[in-house]
Design an enzyme around this catalytic site. Structure first.
Site, PDB file in Angstrom:
ATOM      1  N   ASP A   1      67.155  37.187  12.046  1.00 20.66           N
ATOM      2  CA  ASP A   1      67.188  35.843  12.623  1.00 20.66           C
ATOM      3  C   ASP A   1      66.924  34.771  11.558  1.00 20.66           C
ATOM      4  O   ASP A   1      66.057  33.915  11.729  1.00 20.66           O
ATOM      5  CB  ASP A   1      66.166  35.702  13.754  1.00 20.66           C
ATOM      6  CG  ASP A   1      66.258  36.805  14.780  1.00 20.66           C
ATOM      7  OD1 ASP A   1      67.368  37.292  15.009  1.00 20.66           O
ATOM      8  OD2 ASP A   1      65.214  37.177  15.346  1.00 20.66           O
ATOM      9  N   GLU A  59      71.553  33.378  22.774  1.00 19.71           N
ATOM     10  CA  GLU A  59      70.272  33.165  22.107  1.00 19.71           C
ATOM     11  C   GLU A  59      70.515  32.608  20.711  1.00 19.71           C
ATOM     12  O   GLU A  59      71.647  32.444  20.266  1.00 19.71           O
ATOM     13  CB  GLU A  59      69.481  34.463  22.028  1.00 19.71           C
ATOM     14  CG  GLU A  59      70.146  35.572  21.231  1.00 19.71           C
ATOM     15  CD  GLU A  59      69.370  36.882  21.320  1.00 19.71           C
ATOM     16  OE1 GLU A  59      68.730  37.113  22.348  1.00 19.71           O
ATOM     17  OE2 GLU A  59      69.410  37.642  20.347  1.00 19.71           O
TER      18      GLU A  59
END
Length: 853
Positions: free
Chosen positions: A61, A310
């Site tokens: 991420d 997301e």
């Protein structure tokens, strides 16, 4: 002109002609000026330059920020790395270490304000793996405790479950920390009444969040009833999971935070630049286009209705005057189909729309796959036999959760994300790809990673030729899209596996029309990691938001292509064959490969082998390949020696005759566990079984077998099952070197509910093509022989494959029945577990399946 002058000029001309070959071909001299320039636009000049050297890191991420001359990526699990060129990265963090954490100092004490609600060592985040997806930025307006202004703010996520999470921020004057806790600004997963998650002592009632204080100080008028379902649980189909926050400034200098993950969608809140805290709307409402505005969570800008979505990231481009929203669909695992999507808006809080004009907020409980421009999903520029390089080719699996770096001075944009890779399991690394703006104002992504390339003028003649071609279909599938072959012809048509037209506009703009659909993008030279050369490529997007990529192949004749395939064709170790051979039937550029065998009873033309029984001699045959392209043919022969089976020896036998003992006496008695392999408690009972007694698993218990039952890459497992329930992922026989390297025999597996042998080392699916029945006895067996796996149901072989991972490389691997570390325990009966050292032959498997019929 006089004759003497003519004679003089003639002599000078002849001398010059004689010197030209020495100048052009560099005889006896070093003439670097004669080489093609990197910026040359003459056709057919292939300036390769130096090969790039990469230094990779694993940061999940990754969120990017540039500080001075250094780029930083901050990611989940307190990982971060830095680089000066976006190519070579160095990690500088130490994970969850506390105290002495590189970013947070005393992690436990420092972030206690967020951990009081979600995170450290709680519920699903046992073990401390609870800090997710941070974003760091320089806030020149932030007022520090000492009264000075300007600080780095890190907005992080703390999470205990898929919905009970919190977003907090921490502050530092040094980008590398340590960061000091500031506040927790958004909570999620709260309930109307008192409630507790499993393995947690935290009361989830909403009054235990900051909402109570916001009501007391007048920011909010009260708790919103719609936050809760009828039973008082959190309405996570409408409202967000408070993780994955990222921040950006709009064109007027306002600071915004976008956040959210899955289920309820992505939201937007304004942030006070001086305090770092949220500016809550205070009132509920809807936007002009009908989107939800919540008093606490802010404005919804994407997703909802329990659909994936997301890692939101927003960047403003002053040249187009658009705000671009990036989100990732699917699930992050190697089998999860993670893929990156893109929308844009003229205002920071939306509406964000894709190339078709579709709103990023879903209109209802519908499939989200058609929404959003798909930038990249699972793909493989497949290396066929005869292609340059080695291996299977280059590609990504589940690329996503990106950030974007936009260089306002140069106009360059870079997509930064993490990715897994084909046939490498869950291993992941950071990747950086440059993006280029197409004529429609949409950034398109370079097919290969960034190596310092620039978008230069290209010559039309250098675009003509054969390409590997990828289409990023707008789905959320875990399928890896392999390249096909196309040709850009000199008459501006496209032929091969797709048909259409192409043209170059301006210096480098690409326009391709395939099957009536037009794609706009750019031509650019990039580094191909498989062939290890710079190649011409293209990237483009359609008005439907579908991306296509092309990677040019060297120009070759049919004779050269057949010669390449002939040289490259290899079957590995053919002197010790123990399993079916993978015989390629196609080489590069659709070269045809056909096979003949000298003895089909031993090896067929499709590579299926018939091994001699144990005690027999090896058998040798010849396989001959014929390689054809156009009118060109060539042959290549291989001598194949098929080895006989080795006699398999019984290592352990658990008959379940009212006990969990090994009848061979070689291993100790099994131990009853709870609902996980390491939990205590649980109950195993016994009933009449397939042979004598059988063990009964109640759906909340399992058996821990002795360590080291298998410690090689040649073994067999046989057992009888009578399931009462068929729940996905539930294991019956489980063995593991560690939590990342395991083998599981599952009656109802992840591949379409198939009964299968499943491995987590490289996500190997050995599927049977069927699901065993509830309420009846079925014999299951599988053998592994140095990577060759065979799976049997009731004595019939249902799967055979190669390259099964070598799991049991230690003498203390863990083994269990009915439970593992994660999934729903087995409910049903089990009998006659037998474990062998060595691969059982098909006839031996049949005997085991019939002996008790």
């Amino acid at each position: 002109m006089s004759k003497s002058l003519v004679r003089t000029f003639t002599l000078l001309f002849l001398m010059l002609v004689l010197l030209v070959p020495s100048i052009v071909f560099g005889e006896g001299t070093d003439q670097p000026d004669s080489l093609p320039s990197e910026n040359s636009n003459k056709p057919h000049l292939d300036y390769q330059g130096e090969a790039p050297v990469f230094q990779n890191v694993s940061v999940h991420d990754p969120s990017i920020i540039k500080d001075g001359d250094t780029y930083y990526v901050f990611g989940s699990h307190i990982d971060a790395a830095k680089s000066t060129d976006l190519i070579n990265w160095t990690r500088f963090t130490n994970g969850y270490t506390t105290p002495g954490n590189a970013l947070y100092g005393d992690l436990s004490e420092n972030l206690a304000g967020s951990f009081a609600w979600a995170g450290e060592n709680d519920s699903d985040s046992k073990g401390g793996y609870s800090i997710w997806a941070p974003d760091v930025f320089w806030n020149e307006d932030y007022i520090n405790e000492d009264g000075t202004t300007g600080a780095y703010l890190m907005y992080y996520s703390a999470s205990s479950t898929y919905i009970r999470s919190a977003i907090g921020f921490a502050v530092s004057k040094n980008i590398e920390g340590p960061y000091k806790y500031g506040d927790t600004v958004v909570y999620s997963g709260f309930t109307r009444d008192d409630a507790y998650d499993n393995n947690s002592v935290i009361n989830k009632k909403w009054t235990n969040t900051n909402i109570k204080k916001l009501i007391e100080n007048g920011t909010l008028t009260g708790a919103r009833s719609e936050w809760f379902n009828a039973n008082g649980s959190y309405a996570n189909g409408i409202y967000p999971n408070a993780i994955d926050s990222t921040l950006f400034y709009d064109e007027n200098g306002k600071l915004w935070m976008t956040y959210g993950s899955w289920s309820g969608g992505i939201f937007m809140l304004e942030i006070d630049k001086t305090t770092g805290k949220a500016i809550y709307p205070g009132q509920d409402g809807t936007t002009a286009d009908g989107r939800l505005v919540d008093r606490y969570f802010g404005t919804k800008i994407a997703g909802g209705y329990f659909k994936s979505g997301e890692g939101p990231y927003v960047v403003y481009d002053k040249n187009t005057d658009y705000y671009y929203l990036y989100v990732t669909y699917g699930w992050l695992g190697a089998d999860g189909g993670y893929n990156m999507r893109q929308f844009r808006s003229t205002t920071p809080d939306g509406p964000y729309v894709d190339a078709q004009g579709q709103n990023a907020v879903l209109p209802g409980n519908t499939d989200n796959a058609p929404y959003g421009n798909k930038l990249m999903g699972n793909f493989l520029f497949e290396r066929k036999v005869g292609d340059p390089g080695t291996g299977i080719g280059s590609g990504y699996v589940s690329p996503g959760h990106n950030s974007v770096y936009y260089d306002a001075e140069t106009g360059q944009q870079f997509l930064i994300f993490h990715s897994r890779f084909p046939q490498t399991g869950e291993m992941h690394e950071v990747r950086v790809h440059q993006m280029f703006m197409n004529k429609d104002g949409w950034p398109v992504v370079a097919p290969y990673r960034y190596t310092g390339e620039t978008l230069d003028k290209v010559n039309t003649q250098d675009l003509i030729g054969e390409y590997k071609f990828i289409t990023h279909v707008k789905d959320n599938s875990a399928t890896i899209r392999s390249s096909v072959f196309i040709r850009l012809n000199d008459d501006y048509t496209i032929s091969g596996d797709v048909n259409g037209e192409w043209k170059k506009t301006s210096h480098n703009q690409a326009e391709l029309t395939v099957d009536g659909v037009t794609y706009n993008g750019v031509f650019v030279r990039l580094w191909d990691p498989t062939s290890e050369i710079y190649v011409m490529s293209f990237t483009a997007m359609s008005e439907e938001g579908v991306s296509v990529w092309g990677s040019k192949l060297p120009d070759k004749t049919d004779e050269e292509i057949v010669a390449d395939v002939l040289k490259d064709l290899d079957l590995g170790d053919t002197a010790n064959v123990i399993s079916n051979l993978a015989l390629p039937t196609e080489g590069t550029r659709h070269t045809e490969i056909t096979w003949e065998t000298s003895d089909s009873s031993v090896v067929t033309e499709t590579g299926v082998i018939n091994r001699p029984e144990a005690g027999s001699d090896p058998v040798t045959v010849t396989l001959t390949a014929t390689i054809s392209k156009g009118n060109v043919n060539a042959t290549k022969s291989f001598t194949i020696t098929v080895l006989p089976y080795k006699a398999a020896g019984l290592v352990a036998h658990y008959a379940f005759e009212d006990n969990l003992s090994d009848t061979t006496g070689k291993f100790s008695t099994g131990t009853v566990t709870g609902n996980r392999i390491d939990n205590s408690g649980g109950t195993i009972t016994y009933v009449d079984g397939k042979n004598g007694k059988a063990s009964v698993f109640n759906g909340a218990s399992g058996v821990r077998l002795p360590n080291g039952l298998i410690s090689s890459n040649t073994y067999s497992v046989s057992l009888w099952l009578k399931p009462e329930e068929l729940t996905t992922f539930t294991t019956t026989f489980f063995g593991a070197r560690d939590s990342n390297n395991w083998v599981s025999l599952v009656p109802n597996g992840p591949a379409g509910g198939n009964t299968m042998v499943w491995s987590g080392s490289s996500w190997y699916d050995a599927v049977t093509g069927m699901t065993i029945n509830k309420g009846e006895w079925t014999h299951l067996a599988f053998s592994v022989d140095n990577g060759a796996i065979h799976v049997y149901v009731n004595g019939v072989e249902k799967f055979t494959g190669m390259n099964f991972p070598n799991i049991f490389t230690t003498t203390d691997a863990s083994f269990s029945l009915g439970v593992n570390w994660w999934d729903t325990p087995y409910k049903g009966s089990m009998d006659e577990l037998r474990i062998y050292e060595g691969a059982l032959s098909p006839s031996e498997i049949i005997n085991l399946a019939q002996i008790m019929e």
